[in-house]
Scaffold this motif. Structure first.
Motif, mmCIF file in Angstrom:
data_model
loop_
_atom_site.group_PDB
_atom_site.id
_atom_site.type_symbol
_atom_site.label_atom_id
_atom_site.label_comp_id
_atom_site.label_asym_id
_atom_site.label_seq_id
_atom_site.Cartn_x
_atom_site.Cartn_y
_atom_site.Cartn_z
ATOM 1 N N HIS A 27 45.575 30.951 43.526
ATOM 2 C CA HIS A 27 44.748 30.038 42.722
ATOM 3 C C HIS A 27 43.582 30.779 42.062
ATOM 4 C CE1 HIS A 27 47.020 26.768 44.528
ATOM 5 N NE2 HIS A 27 46.726 27.237 45.725
ATOM 6 N N MET A 28 43.921 31.886 41.432
ATOM 7 C CA MET A 28 42.926 32.676 40.705
ATOM 8 C C MET A 28 43.600 33.286 39.469
ATOM 9 S SD MET A 28 42.722 35.865 43.449
ATOM 10 C CE MET A 28 41.301 36.630 42.684
ATOM 11 N N THR A 29 42.798 33.866 38.616
ATOM 12 C CA THR A 29 43.364 34.505 37.423
ATOM 13 C C THR A 29 43.660 35.968 37.726
ATOM 14 O OG1 THR A 29 41.154 35.031 36.612
ATOM 15 C CG2 THR A 29 42.123 32.946 35.882
ATOM 16 N N GLN A 30 44.409 36.609 36.811
ATOM 17 C CA GLN A 30 44.843 37.977 37.062
ATOM 18 C C GLN A 30 43.719 39.008 37.073
ATOM 19 O OE1 GLN A 30 48.957 37.560 34.657
ATOM 20 N NE2 GLN A 30 48.529 39.646 35.357
ATOM 21 N N PRO A 31 42.737 38.948 36.143
ATOM 22 C CA PRO A 31 41.694 39.992 36.150
ATOM 23 C C PRO A 31 40.949 40.128 37.474
ATOM 24 C CG PRO A 31 41.676 38.805 34.074
ATOM 25 C CD PRO A 31 42.624 38.074 34.963
#
Length: 298
Positions: A27-31
């Protein structure tokens, strides 16, 4: 030193071998996920992944670290659970003393009740006389105890959890075996195995006044401290005895037990004892469970 959050990120990528899917799983973005992996690699000073525009695969160091990282996360989760269970009284150990006679009835129910309620709690059992338990509880060597009512109890908290009547133990073939209604007067002149005023003082001080008040004089042939020893002499035909009803489970040969009409107050009691000020969550849990599920009035 790396953090658990970095380990979770690493394990997620190692399982998926895809940064996008791993990020979705967390539940997070890739960066931010890539940043956590980079920080972990910098901290370890090794390369964990081989990355191209089309694929992600573990390096040799990454494969080795993957096994250890999963184990570390499992152990961290287990440690966290153990801490929460300990705070709730669901995990830990209790040093628990009990008088020998409690093993006949109340102690098995205590073990079952605590085990059913809190499987993560271990009872470290110690068979001890009441006087020994008072010393152990006061010194903190034990935390709970099943005892007779002590004479000295200033530093203890007590709660009665068992009250039981006496029964008459007779050798097989004794004339009283066939008597329909037995009273204390029937023991006048009978060979009788009595509790000792020293080692068995608690029970002695219940029974002796009964004989005195009723003007009954049994023939006291032996004075002993423990119920199982008294019953062994009854089994051998030495005499009869008045014993707590729960002791019938001992199962010695050549003994019959008969009810006897005694005053209502002529009962033996077992008390749950703990040191005043003991605020351990696991001890408090066990106390509540024992009072609720193991107490009995017979």
């Amino acid at each position: 030193m790396f953090e658990l959050s970095q380990l979770r990120c690493f394990v997620a990528v190692a399982r998926e071998l895809n940064f996008r899917r791993a990020a979705e799983h967390l539940h997070m973005t890739q960066p931010p996920l890539s940043r956590q992996i980079q920080l972990l690699e910098d901290d370890l000073n090794v390369k964990l992944f081989e990355r191209t525009s089309r694929s992600v695969r573990l390096t040799a160091a990454g494969k080795s670290f993957f096994v250890e990282a999963q184990d570390l996360l499992k152990r961290a989760e287990a440690a966290s659970l153990t801490a929460r269970q300990a705070e709730a009284g669901q995990h830990g150990s209790i040093s628990f003393g009990f008088i020998p006679v409690a093993a006949f009835d109340i102690m098995p129910r205590v073990i079952k009740a605590v085990g059913d309620k809190a499987p993560g709690v271990s009872l470290l059992l110690h068979e001890m006389l009441t006087i020994e338990q008072i010393e152990a509880l006061t010194a903190g060597r034990t935390e709970l105890g099943l005892i007779r009512l002590p004479r000295e109890r200033e530093r203890l908290e007590l709660q009665c959890i068992q009250r039981e009547r006496f029964v008459l133990a007779l050798h097989v073939g004794h004339p009283l075996e066939q008597k329909e209604n037995i009273g204390i007067e029937d023991l006048d002149g009978e060979s009788f195995v009595m509790y000792s005023p020293a080692d068995g003082w608690y029970t002695y001080e219940i029974l002796a006044p009964l004989f005195t008040y009723a003007k009954v004089r049994p023939k006291f042939v032996q004075y002993l401290g423990q119920t199982h020893t008294i019953l062994a002499l009854v089994s051998a035909g030495v005499g009869c005895a008045l014993v707590p009803r729960s002791s019938q489970v001992i199962g010695l040969p050549n003994i019959v037990f008969r009810p006897i009409d005694l005053p209502e107050e002529a009962r033996v009691e077992v008390f749950l004892a703990w040191r005043r000020g003991n605020d351990s969550p696991v001890v408090e849990m066990a106390r509540n469970v024992i009072v609720e599920h193991a107490a009995i009035d017979s």
